[in-house]
Design a protein around this motif. Structure first.
Motif, PDB file in Angstrom:
ATOM      1  N   GLY A 113       2.866  -1.207  -3.670  1.00 51.11           N
ATOM      2  CA  GLY A 113       2.670  -1.939  -2.424  1.00 51.11           C
ATOM      3  C   GLY A 113       3.820  -2.900  -2.140  1.00 51.11           C
ATOM      4  N   LEU A 142      -3.136   5.140   4.162  1.00 53.90           N
ATOM      5  CA  LEU A 142      -4.482   4.738   3.779  1.00 53.90           C
ATOM      6  C   LEU A 142      -5.539   5.742   4.220  1.00 53.90           C
ATOM      7  CD1 LEU A 142      -4.273   0.944   4.684  1.00 53.90           C
ATOM      8  CD2 LEU A 142      -4.097   1.973   2.413  1.00 53.90           C
ATOM      9  N   ARG A 150      -1.732  14.416   0.576  1.00 51.04           N
ATOM     10  CA  ARG A 150      -1.324  13.638  -0.593  1.00 51.04           C
ATOM     11  C   ARG A 150       0.042  14.093  -1.097  1.00 51.04           C
ATOM     12  NH1 ARG A 150      -5.465  10.729  -2.891  1.00 51.04           N
ATOM     13  NH2 ARG A 150      -7.514  11.147  -1.985  1.00 51.04           N
ATOM     14  N   ASP A 169       1.769   3.114 -10.411  1.00 48.81           N
ATOM     15  CA  ASP A 169       1.054   2.857  -9.159  1.00 48.81           C
ATOM     16  C   ASP A 169       1.011   4.097  -8.267  1.00 48.81           C
ATOM     17  OD1 ASP A 169       0.198   0.295  -9.575  1.00 48.81           O
ATOM     18  OD2 ASP A 169       1.165  -0.538  -7.792  1.00 48.81           O
ATOM     19  N   ARG A 172      -1.534   6.509  -9.682  1.00 47.35           N
ATOM     20  CA  ARG A 172      -2.912   6.074  -9.400  1.00 47.35           C
ATOM     21  C   ARG A 172      -3.303   6.380  -7.965  1.00 47.35           C
ATOM     22  NH1 ARG A 172      -4.880   0.765 -12.518  1.00 47.35           N
ATOM     23  NH2 ARG A 172      -6.325   0.838 -10.763  1.00 47.35           N
ATOM     24  N   LEU A 173      -2.410   6.115  -7.033  1.00 48.25           N
ATOM     25  CA  LEU A 173      -2.712   6.352  -5.629  1.00 48.25           C
ATOM     26  C   LEU A 173      -2.960   7.833  -5.374  1.00 48.25           C
ATOM     27  CD1 LEU A 173      -2.902   5.190  -2.728  1.00 48.25           C
ATOM     28  CD2 LEU A 173      -0.468   5.726  -2.493  1.00 48.25           C
ATOM     29  N   GLY A 177      -6.850   7.672  -5.288  1.00 46.36           N
ATOM     30  CA  GLY A 177      -6.838   7.541  -3.832  1.00 46.36           C
ATOM     31  C   GLY A 177      -8.115   7.025  -3.215  1.00 46.36           C
ATOM     32  N   GLU A 181      -7.881   1.857  -4.977  1.00 41.75           N
ATOM     33  CA  GLU A 181      -6.427   2.043  -4.926  1.00 41.75           C
ATOM     34  C   GLU A 181      -5.858   1.663  -3.571  1.00 41.75           C
ATOM     35  OE1 GLU A 181      -4.888   2.421  -7.659  1.00 41.75           O
ATOM     36  OE2 GLU A 181      -6.796   2.672  -8.702  1.00 41.75           O
ATOM     37  N   ARG A 182      -6.597   1.938  -2.506  1.00 41.65           N
ATOM     38  CA  ARG A 182      -6.127   1.536  -1.175  1.00 41.65           C
ATOM     39  C   ARG A 182      -6.069   0.012  -1.078  1.00 41.65           C
ATOM     40  NH1 ARG A 182      -9.356   6.144   0.255  1.00 41.65           N
ATOM     41  NH2 ARG A 182     -11.173   4.846   0.737  1.00 41.65           N
ATOM     42  N   ARG A 184      -5.602  -2.088  -3.579  1.00 40.23           N
ATOM     43  CA  ARG A 184      -4.454  -2.520  -4.384  1.00 40.23           C
ATOM     44  C   ARG A 184      -3.166  -2.379  -3.595  1.00 40.23           C
ATOM     45  NH1 ARG A 184      -2.737  -0.070  -8.494  1.00 40.23           N
ATOM     46  NH2 ARG A 184      -2.337  -1.777  -9.933  1.00 40.23           N
ATOM     47  N   LEU A 185      -3.030  -1.257  -2.892  1.00 42.49           N
ATOM     48  CA  LEU A 185      -1.825  -1.005  -2.113  1.00 42.49           C
ATOM     49  C   LEU A 185      -1.666  -2.033  -0.996  1.00 42.49           C
ATOM     50  CD1 LEU A 185       0.554   1.006  -1.607  1.00 42.49           C
ATOM     51  CD2 LEU A 185      -0.963   2.154   0.027  1.00 42.49           C
TER      52      LEU A 185
END
Length: 213
Positions: A113, A142, A150, A169, A172-173, A177, A181-182, A184-185
């Protein structure tokens, strides 16, 4: 350390072993990048069956399964059960992670992020006047729903970061997903104060359900 953090650590370690720069296993990385595409219900995706013939991918998959097999008992009725049984979404997403990470030339660590946003006064991503990724592009990121989205998003991120992307990161996304995770981003993108994400118990952490929707 949460289960997903452990899996991200294993993925990062796997990618490190494949090497960066002059130490990179160029042959193994090229084979991952050139995985043939297969027609699926979700569109054209890297062929999971072909990926299973590559020692590099088998190593990655074994690492992930090893983490899952150590999951505590309270996870037995959770999404980890589906993960451990290697359901379709598991290999589908793990192959996408493997292909995407094969394009990375350097892992600076830190937060994805912050790398895409305005950076930070601390860590590997310096402060910038404006975000590297425009807000409208962040909104699209998002809203990823299909595996094809993806895959394309992962490769776009690596290109945008000129091959220098935070492996943990990004993995993980692409692998999970979900809402966590969204969050966190977004938190890191805007440098929001407080925890980087809500407690996992407060949100839905079942990627298999999202995949089925």
């Amino acid at each position: 350390m949460t289960d997903r953090s452990e899996i991200a650590e294993e993925i990062s370690s796997w990618r490190f072993q494949l090497g960066y720069g002059s130490r990179a296993d160029r042959g193994a990385l090229a084979r991952l990048r050139r995985l043939p595409l297969a027609e699926t219900d979700a569109g054209l995706l890297p062929d999971c069956g072909y990926a299973a013939t590559l020692s590099s991918y088998r190593s990655l998959r074994a690492r992930a399964i090893r983490v899952i097999s150590k999951a505590p008992p309270h996870h037995q009725a959770s999404w980890m059960t589906d993960f451990a049984r290697a359901t379709g979404w598991f290999d589908e997403r793990l192959v996408i992670v493997a292909v995407t990470l094969a394009y990375i030339k350097d892992d600076p660590g830190g937060s994805l992020g912050r790398a895409l946003g305005r950076g930070s006064a601390f860590g590997p991503h310096a402060l910038r006047q404006s975000p590297l990724l425009a807000e409208r592009r962040l909104t699209h990121l998002l809203r990823l729903r299909t595996p094809a989205e993806r895959l394309n998003a992962g490769r776009r991120i690596v290109r945008l970061l000129k091959g220098s992307a935070p492996v943990k990161d990004l993995a993980r996304l692409l692998l999970f997903g979900d809402e966590r995770e969204r969050w966190r981003l977004v938190s890191a993108y805007y440098n929001l104060p407080g925890p980087i994400a809500p407690d996992e118990s407060e949100i839905d952490t079942n990627p298999a359900q999202e995949h089925a929707s």
